[in-house]
Motif scaffolding. Structure first.
Motif, short mmCIF file in Angstrom:
data_model
loop_
_atom_site.label_atom_id
_atom_site.label_comp_id
_atom_site.label_asym_id
_atom_site.label_seq_id
_atom_site.Cartn_x
_atom_site.Cartn_y
_atom_site.Cartn_z
N TYR A 123 38.71 56.01 44.49
CA TYR A 123 38.92 54.63 45.05
C TYR A 123 37.57 53.68 44.93
O TYR A 123 37.37 52.75 45.33
CB TYR A 123 38.81 54.87 46.64
CG TYR A 123 40.08 55.24 47.36
CD1 TYR A 123 41.39 54.40 47.07
CD2 TYR A 123 40.30 56.13 48.19
CE1 TYR A 123 42.56 54.63 47.70
CE2 TYR A 123 41.50 56.63 48.76
CZ TYR A 123 42.52 55.78 48.33
OH TYR A 123 43.80 56.22 49.01
N GLY A 158 44.11 53.20 58.46
CA GLY A 158 43.26 54.14 58.31
C GLY A 158 43.57 55.40 58.16
O GLY A 158 42.85 56.65 57.89
N ASN A 175 47.20 56.41 56.88
CA ASN A 175 48.43 56.11 56.24
C ASN A 175 49.34 57.08 55.31
O ASN A 175 50.05 56.53 54.63
CB ASN A 175 48.55 54.53 55.67
CG ASN A 175 47.49 54.39 54.63
OD1 ASN A 175 46.89 55.41 54.12
ND2 ASN A 175 47.63 53.13 53.99
N ILE A 201 49.81 58.73 52.81
CA ILE A 201 50.07 58.85 51.50
C ILE A 201 49.41 57.79 50.60
O ILE A 201 49.34 56.72 50.86
CB ILE A 201 51.57 58.83 51.13
CG1 ILE A 201 52.20 59.32 49.84
CG2 ILE A 201 52.20 57.53 51.90
CD1 ILE A 201 53.62 59.51 49.55
P1 GTP Z 1 46.88 53.84 48.43
O1 GTP Z 1 48.06 53.85 48.05
O2 GTP Z 1 45.97 54.71 49.35
O3 GTP Z 1 45.84 53.18 47.29
O4 GTP Z 1 46.94 52.23 49.19
P2 GTP Z 1 47.37 50.96 48.96
O5 GTP Z 1 47.32 50.67 47.50
O6 GTP Z 1 48.46 50.57 49.72
O7 GTP Z 1 46.26 49.99 49.55
P3 GTP Z 1 44.46 49.93 48.84
O8 GTP Z 1 44.47 50.37 47.23
O9 GTP Z 1 44.45 48.42 49.03
O10 GTP Z 1 43.63 50.59 49.99
C1 GTP Z 1 43.50 51.85 49.63
C2 GTP Z 1 43.42 52.46 51.16
O11 GTP Z 1 42.35 52.15 51.68
C3 GTP Z 1 44.66 52.12 52.04
O12 GTP Z 1 45.75 52.96 51.88
C4 GTP Z 1 44.24 52.27 53.37
O13 GTP Z 1 44.06 53.79 53.79
C5 GTP Z 1 42.67 51.78 53.02
N1 GTP Z 1 42.41 50.55 53.59
C6 GTP Z 1 43.15 49.51 52.93
N2 GTP Z 1 42.68 48.22 53.60
C7 GTP Z 1 42.30 48.67 54.68
C8 GTP Z 1 41.57 47.97 55.98
O14 GTP Z 1 41.60 46.65 55.87
N3 GTP Z 1 40.97 48.65 56.84
C9 GTP Z 1 40.79 49.86 56.72
N4 GTP Z 1 40.31 50.73 57.90
N5 GTP Z 1 41.53 50.76 56.01
C10 GTP Z 1 41.85 49.98 54.92
#
Ligand code: GTP
Ligand code: MG
Length: 157
Positions: free
Chosen positions: A49, A110, A112, A114
């Motif tokens: 990440y 937080g 989710n 997958i």
């Molecule tokens: P991934 O498939 O897990 O990468 O999710 P995504 O691509 O839909 O979202 P992103 O890459 O922007 O964020 C990665 C992960 O960080 C998300 O799946 C969430 O679990 C977490 N996350 C993203 N935004 C937030 C937020 O605003 N608050 C919190 N607590 N967690 C977040």
């Protein structure tokens, strides 16, 4: 053919959703190319990440991903990166459409259940990070067919 990296997060594994999630990708028509159950350490989770390292939720995200075993997978098929993201649904389950994995199976952003790669670039980087052995284990059906007694069985069937 396109490939993407998909990970069932610790909450998905703990809640018994592995089969449900894999089933949705199988029924859509995608092909599973590699899969491993594993628990990652802090530096590995931070690398996965790394693009989010400046976000306020980064530390919580890293400890969530380290909190238990995850299922790391490579899925293959036409447009699998974008279509896989459609199957997964919006990042925040409060906004994920019903019928999507997060829309049907999750409540909290937080937790989710997958992860899916968001671009060709990140798919390539994530597959290399999680499956550094690459081709050696990626084409499992071809490997099975190369075992003579199974190959005979497949020809008869
Ligand atoms: P991934 O498939 O897990 O990468 O999710 P995504 O691509 O839909 O979202 P992103 O890459 O922007 O964020 C990665 C992960 O960080 C998300 O799946 C969430 O679990 C977490 N996350 C993203 N935004 C937030 C937020 O605003 N608050 C919190 N607590 N967690 C977040
Ligand atoms: Mg993402």
């Amino acid at each position: 053919v396109e490939q993407t990296f998909i990970m069932i997060k610790p909450d998905g594994v703990q809640r018994g959703l592995i089969a449900e999630i894999i089933s949705r990708f199988e029924k859509k028509g995608f092909t599973l190319r590699a899969m491993r159950l594993m628990t990652v350490d802090k530096s590995f989770a931070e690398t996965h990440y790394q693009d989010l390292s400046s976000k306020p939720f980064f530390a919580g995200l890293v400890s969530y991903i380290m909190s238990g075993p995850v299922v790391a997978m490579v899925w293959e098929g036409k447009n699998v990166i974008a279509t896989g993201r459609l199957l997964i649904g919006a990042t925040n389950p409060a906004q994920s459409a019903p019928g999507t994995i997060r829309g049907d199976l999750a409540i909290d952003i937080g937790r989710n259940v997958i992860h899916g790669s968001d671009s060709a670039e990140s798919a390539k980087a994530e597959i290399n990070l999680w499956f550094p052995e690459g081709d050696k284990m990626s084409d499992s059906m071809r490997d099975v067919r190369s075992i003579p007694y199974i190959a005979r069985g497949l020809r008869k069937g």
